[in-house]
Motif scaffolding. Structure first.
Motif, PDB file in Angstrom:
ATOM      1  N   VAL A 175       0.866  -1.178   0.000  1.00  0.00           N
ATOM      2  CA  VAL A 175       0.000   0.000   0.000  1.00  0.00           C
ATOM      3  C   VAL A 175       0.900   1.226   0.000  1.00  0.00           C
ATOM      4  O   VAL A 175       1.594   1.503   0.984  1.00  0.00           O
ATOM      5  N   GLN A 176       0.946   1.944  -1.096  1.00  0.00           N
ATOM      6  CA  GLN A 176       1.834   3.105  -1.208  1.00  0.00           C
ATOM      7  C   GLN A 176       1.266   4.288  -0.437  1.00  0.00           C
ATOM      8  O   GLN A 176       0.107   4.644  -0.580  1.00  0.00           O
ATOM      9  N   ILE A 177       2.111   4.878   0.391  1.00  0.00           N
ATOM     10  CA  ILE A 177       1.692   6.027   1.184  1.00  0.00           C
ATOM     11  C   ILE A 177       1.575   7.255   0.290  1.00  0.00           C
ATOM     12  O   ILE A 177       2.466   7.569  -0.481  1.00  0.00           O
ATOM     13  N   GLY A 178       0.455   7.939   0.421  1.00  0.00           N
ATOM     14  CA  GLY A 178       0.256   9.188  -0.295  1.00  0.00           C
ATOM     15  C   GLY A 178       0.097  10.314   0.704  1.00  0.00           C
ATOM     16  O   GLY A 178       0.968  10.567   1.525  1.00  0.00           O
ATOM     17  N   SER A 179      -1.067  10.953   0.684  1.00  0.00           N
ATOM     18  CA  SER A 179      -1.315  12.058   1.610  1.00  0.00           C
ATOM     19  C   SER A 179      -1.805  11.573   2.972  1.00  0.00           C
ATOM     20  O   SER A 179      -1.877  12.339   3.927  1.00  0.00           O
ATOM     21  N   ILE A 180      -2.163  10.298   3.063  1.00  0.00           N
ATOM     22  CA  ILE A 180      -2.649   9.735   4.322  1.00  0.00           C
ATOM     23  C   ILE A 180      -1.485   9.090   5.067  1.00  0.00           C
ATOM     24  O   ILE A 180      -0.705   8.334   4.485  1.00  0.00           O
ATOM     25  N   SER A 181      -1.368   9.367   6.351  1.00  0.00           N
ATOM     26  CA  SER A 181      -0.246   8.851   7.132  1.00  0.00           C
ATOM     27  C   SER A 181      -0.373   7.352   7.374  1.00  0.00           C
ATOM     28  O   SER A 181      -1.464   6.777   7.286  1.00  0.00           O
TER      29      SER A 181
END
Length: 303
Positions: free
Chosen positions: A195-201
């Motif tokens: 699961v690639q981290i984006g704007s959500i921590s």
């Protein structure tokens, strides 16, 4: 990997020290007027910004000319900035440098061996590494504490008994042996979903059960709350991650021992409790990295 219980009291004491500057006499080093410009670069996360400001301000206080380029990006990107001459100094994690940039064939088994491998790599390219920090900050395989209790998880290898396993990490994670590749190739967790981290921590992804586990750095304030549990990395895929400044040999030679001493003086003060407190001050208390670094340097007699 993380000493949560022992450092809570230390962190509280450090927070007090951070707010009480130590006022010392003295002036900027008069011998540095003809020194070169040290162009400091940083990577793209909170701790990197704090580290960059610490070295920047300490060097300026000693009379050195300093350029500053923040938020360059991942280790791969900042290494390109270094070798292309856009920067000539930056703080790097020794394990990341040895395993992901130098691609050493056998992972070092100790922090000292990791530092030696990273430094040897840089020496061949016209750079060097100065002393490494007392603190280390490694990636981790962290789960909710209630998840760890539910499945009896204490180490990464225990995850073979967990179905529908997913791991939240930074974009470069799926290409690194110190992250997803290591989980698959060394631990045999071949079915783990990335699961690639984006704007959500990472913390939010775990809290909302959008990932079973995630990459939380070992000096992040979240790990001191007790809500999250990092699993023991028995095979050391995350490496030994002390920080050591990388600097151009030419720049270091031009700056002389005054430059080396100024950098090492900052490095020596960077303990795990100190970094957790400064990271919290920025990430949680919403202070600027520059303000936090200034308070720390003053409190430790480095400004």
């Amino acid at each position: 990997m993380v000493r949560k219980h022992a450092r809570r009291a230390v962190k509280a004491a450090f927070a007090v020290a951070l707010a009480i500057p130590i006022v010392l006499g003295g002036t900027a080093n008069a011998g540095t007027t003809a020194s070169p410009t040290i162009t400091v670069g940083t990577k793209n996360f909170t701790e990197a910004f704090v580290l960059g400001q610490l070295y920047k301000q300490a060097l300026e206080a000693k009379g050195f000319k300093v350029g500053y380029k923040e938020n360059i990006g991942s280790s791969e990107l900042i290494d390109t900035a270094l070798t292309s001459g856009k920067i000539n100094f930056y703080p790097e994690y020794t394990g990341v440098l040895a395993l992901n940039i130098a691609h050493v064939k056998k992972a070092p088994k100790t922090a000292a061996a990791t530092y030696a491998a990273a430094k040897a790599f840089e020496e061949k390219r016209g750079y060097t590494m100065l002393k490494q920090t007392p603190f280390f900050d490694a990636d981790s395989f962290t789960v909710l504490t209630k998840t760890a209790k539910k499945y009896g998880l204490t180490k990464i290898s225990d995850l073979k008994k967990v179905s529908n396993l997913s791991y939240a990490g930074y974009p470069e994670c799926d290409k690194r042996i110190t992250c997803l590749l290591g989980l698959k190739q060394i631990y045999g967790l071949t079915k783990v979903k990335f699961v690639q981290i984006g704007s959500i921590s990472v913390e939010t992804l775990l809290d909302n059960h959008n990932a079973t586990a995630g990459d939380i750095f070992s000096t992040e304030p979240a790990l001191a709350t007790g809500k999250y549990t990092p699993l023991t990395d028995t095979k050391h895929i995350f490496g030994f991650q002390n920080v050591a400044p990388v600097i151009s040999k030419k720049t270091l030679a031009a700056g002389g021992m005054d430059l080396e001493h100024a950098i090492n003086a900052v490095t020596a003060k960077l303990t795990i409790p100190a970094m957790i407190a400064m990271n919290k001050a920025v990430a949680v208390d919403k202070k600027t990295p520059a303000a936090v670094a200034k308070s720390f340097l003053k409190a430790n007699g480095l400004l």
